[in-house]
Enzyme design. Structure first.
Site, PDB file in Angstrom:
ATOM      1  N   GLU A 121     -56.682   8.605   1.945  1.00 19.34           N
ATOM      2  CA  GLU A 121     -56.814  10.073   1.918  1.00 19.34           C
ATOM      3  C   GLU A 121     -57.318  10.539   0.556  1.00 19.34           C
ATOM      4  O   GLU A 121     -58.133  11.464   0.461  1.00 19.34           O
ATOM      5  CB  GLU A 121     -55.460  10.715   2.254  1.00 19.34           C
ATOM      6  N   GLU A 174     -50.366   5.137   9.005  1.00 15.77           N
ATOM      7  CA  GLU A 174     -49.149   5.951   9.064  1.00 15.77           C
ATOM      8  C   GLU A 174     -48.457   5.872  10.410  1.00 15.77           C
ATOM      9  O   GLU A 174     -47.219   5.915  10.488  1.00 15.77           O
ATOM     10  CB  GLU A 174     -49.472   7.417   8.733  1.00 15.77           C
TER      11      GLU A 174
END
Ligand code: 3H9
Length: 689
Positions: free
Chosen positions: A104, A124
């Protein structure tokens, strides 16, 4: 050394993150990045910024160990926004892994370059989360919604070449990363082009049913996992809302999931798996070198084990008694490889290279130089003892000798050897080239360095090794017998195989116990039980199993077991003959049949596992309750998102679990429901360790 540092080099502000071992994005890293971006923008000597990491990897994600604690500023989404908002262009130079928050951050940078061999992903979902720092909003804007869905819902990283093909990285580098990245950074425009800020890009329109189609497919494939559906919602938000609204939605979902029972369970398993591979007191001990391996026995297990080693580049010598048995074994390997090639899991070249690493022999003398032997012959102590004697006669003295056994007494086998300290058990699970779990059986004589070497080796093979002490069935099969016992008794008390299987499947198990028995062959556990005395197990619970085997209903392979298999393949169908057999055995053994609820099935089978697990910890067979969870999640189809049986008990309250176990002891007798001190103590403490 600071977690983040900055230095100016040839007009480039080089920001280096250094937070070993995996550059997890701790508070210090977040704050350091905020400060460094501001400093780089303020520094007149620099016109461009390079973000790079020290050590073995780029940032592997948010620091998971911070998750259970109060949040510390700055938040990661703000750090990513600060990077993206930088006036000066920022280039991310990736090596090792760019995972989760690490990717990210890279998506917040204006350019991404990656070293050949590096891997990029948003895993995730495997921790019961959605990416929480803009990943679900920026990735679809960069590579399209469908590819983003693929990466985010699977959690699987892609390699640098694939990332380049997807447009996720701008260039793949092959040389010395820092030097090449500096040169690359100097070539990018000094003013950031608008489309390089991913938050300002539109997402390409997608077909109307895309998200619903994904929801349906994933509901089947990743059954019961909440975060998968949330990931789909988040990517959909990227396509339907503004960036800011989508980012807020993502953040809300991330925060809600972070404290959810499933995420806590998945975080538990993440750390438990890493803990399981450690041997106490051996930090820094040198491992024994293992390059060449021999496998004795070319049956299903032997060939699977040979493949597991050869797949990872080890030279393997496969030994059998006859050339015919070897040919059959190699045929099995070739046909499994051909299927993998067909399914795109490996290339034809990889398959050929893997097969070339396996040489075959019928002569023990050919094993003189191997570093390690894994024996996978018939499960009989006498047969294995003879094989070990032959190995001792030909192998070098410090060879590691492992036996693939699922329940035999490894102490007895080791005691027959001149160097019992080099003997271990390695209980692989079938198919051994695929299943991750290996129970590493530690004998009374075992040299801890041998143990550590074997655990390290398993990590190289991509397996999860869990140390077990010596007992019948080790951790997994010994506990499984308690689970099967309760399932078997429930049949006699009034349930049917289909009801038990359905209830446990709906709970989340990959398959119910009777479907498993039919698949693996009821005769296998029958043989295992023959090595036990009637005092060692509840014979009543297995009477139906035994009668089925004795009437040649051994499961799928004979076309019938607990179910009937018409046409050979596929799910079994209920068989009135089995129901009649259950009723007659129940009658014979004096059971009064009654209505059984699904809730009782789940509770008794689960608590049967938990109670035995607590005894296993108390006896030191398992090093910890979390080791048991690792065994069950990786080897027995226990739903990962429930964290394993011991975590399941913790989640329901160990005091609750203990009270229920006590009530079962009252109703069903304390022969199998006696409570260990470990259980009672954990009930008071509220945790196992
Ligand atoms: C996330 O990023 C959320 C964001 O979207 C949003 C935030 C707002 N944190 O596996 P190894 C430790 S969620 C803390 O044996 P390898 C690990 O416990 C995160 N610690 O090495 C071990 O410690 P110890 C998304 C971590 O070379 C040591 O590092 N990221 C973390 O076999 C070595 O680990 C992931 O899910 C972490 N994130 O494999 C990636 N990662 O030595 C998780 C590792 O005390 N990590 N540790 O036992 C991995 O997949 C593997 O560790 C990796 C290296 C492939 C990186």
């Amino acid at each position: 050394m600071a977690a983040v540092s900055m230095q100016i080099s040839d007009g480039v502000a080089v920001i280096t993150v250094d937070n070993p071992p995996v550059n997890a994005i701790s508070q210090a890293v977040r704050q350091g990045l905020m400060d460094a971006i501001a400093a780089a923008n303020a520094d007149e000597r620099a016109r461009r910024i390079l973000l790079i990491c020290a050590g073995r990897t780029f940032m592997a994600g948010a620091d998971v160990s911070e998750f259970g604690k109060p949040p510390l500023k700055p938040d990661l989404p703000d750090v990513v926004a600060a990077i993206e908002g930088s006036e000066k262009p920022v280039v991310a130079a990736i090596h090792g892994q760019a995972l989760g928050g690490g990717l990210e951050i890279a998506l917040g940078c204006h350019y991404r370059i990656a070293l050949q061999g590096s891997r990029l992903g948003l895993p995730e979902v495997n921790l019961g989360l959605v990416p929480g720092a803009g990943g679900t909003q920026r990735l679809p804007r960069l590579i399209g919604a469908e590819k983003a869905l693929e990466m985010i819902t699977s959690g699987k990283p892609v390699n640098a070449d694939k990332a380049a093909a997807l447009g996720l990285v701008d260039q793949v580098m092959a040389g010395e990363l820092q030097a090449e990245a500096l040169v690359y950074t100097q070539t990018v425009a000094a003013t950031v082009p608008a489309e390089r800020r991913l938050s300002s890009r539109p997402v390409k329109t997608v077909s109307g049913s895309l998200f619903d189609d994904w929801r349906k497919v994933k509901a089947k494939r990743q059954r019961g996992v909440q975060s998968v559906q949330a990931c789909i919602d988040a990517v959909e938000a990227a396509c339907t809302l503004s960036f800011e609204a989508g980012r807020q939605k993502e953040r809300e979902m991330f925060l809600a999931l972070r404290g959810s029972a499933q995420s806590v369970a998945l975080q538990h398993i993440f750390f438990a798996e890493r803990q399981a591979g450690k041997v106490a007191g051996l930090n820094g001990a040198e491992l024994m070198p293992v390059q060449s391996v021999a496998v004795i026995g070319a049956g299903t297990m032997g060939t699977g084990i040979a493949m597991a080693f050869a797949q990872k580049g080890f030279d393997v010598t496969l030994l059998e008694l006859s050339a015919e048995a070897l040919a059959r074994g190699m045929e099995r390997i070739c046909s499994l490889n051909a299927k993998s090639v067909q399914r795109g899991r490996m290339s034809a070249d990889q398959s050929e290279a893997m097969q070339a690493r396996i040489r075959t022999t019928t002569d023990y003398a050919d094993l003189a130089d191997v570093d390690m032997v894994v024996e996978a012959v018939f499960e009989d102590l006498g047969v294995k003892t003879k094989v070990f004697a032959q190995l001792q006669a030909v192998c070098k003295p410090d060879v590691i000798l492992a036996s693939n056994t699922s329940y035999l007494d490894m102490n007895k086998l080791a005691a027959t050897m001149e160097r019992p300290e080099n003997v271990v058990g390695m209980h692989f699970f079938s198919p051994a080239n695929i299943m991750k779990l290996v129970e590493v059986v530690k004998t009374d004589y075992c040299n801890p360095v041998v143990l550590k070497t074997v655990l390290g080796l398993l990590k190289t093979l991509g397996k999860v090794g869990v140390v077990s002490g010596v007992c019948h069935g080790f951790i997994g099969n010994r506990m499984y017998q308690s689970y099967q016992r309760e399932a078997g008794l429930l049949l006699l008390e009034g349930a049917t195989p289909a009801q038990v299987d359905r209830a446990l499947y709906q709970f989340g198990m990959a398959m119910g116990p009777f479907a498993v028995a039919d698949m693996s062959g009821i005769d296998i556990s029958y043989m295992m039980r023959k090595a036990l005395t009637p005092e060692q197990y509840d014979t009543r619970a297995f009477t139906v199993h035994d009668r089925l085997v004795e009437s040649d209903r051994k499961g799928q392979k004979t076309g019938a077991g607990f179910y009937r298999y018409e046409g050979g393949e596929g799910a079994g169908v209920n068989d009135p003959e089995v129901l009649a057999l259950i009723e007659s055995v129940a009658d014979e053994l004096g059971f009064e049949r009654r209505e059984i609820s699904d809730a009782e099935i789940i509770e008794r089978c689960m608590l049967g596992l938990v109670n035995e697990g607590a005894h296993i910890v108390e006896e030191g067979i398992a090093g910890s309750a979390s080791d048991i969870d690792v065994v069950y999640v990786n080897g027995y189809g226990f739903p990962r998102h429930l964290g394993g049986p011991m975590h399941y008990a913790k989640a329901m309250g160990i005091d609750n679990a203990a009270a229920k176990i006590a009530s079962y002891a009252e109703v069903l007798g304390d022969r199998w429901w006696s409570q260990s001190d470990t259980l009672n103590q954990a009930a008071v403490q509220g945790h196992w360790d």
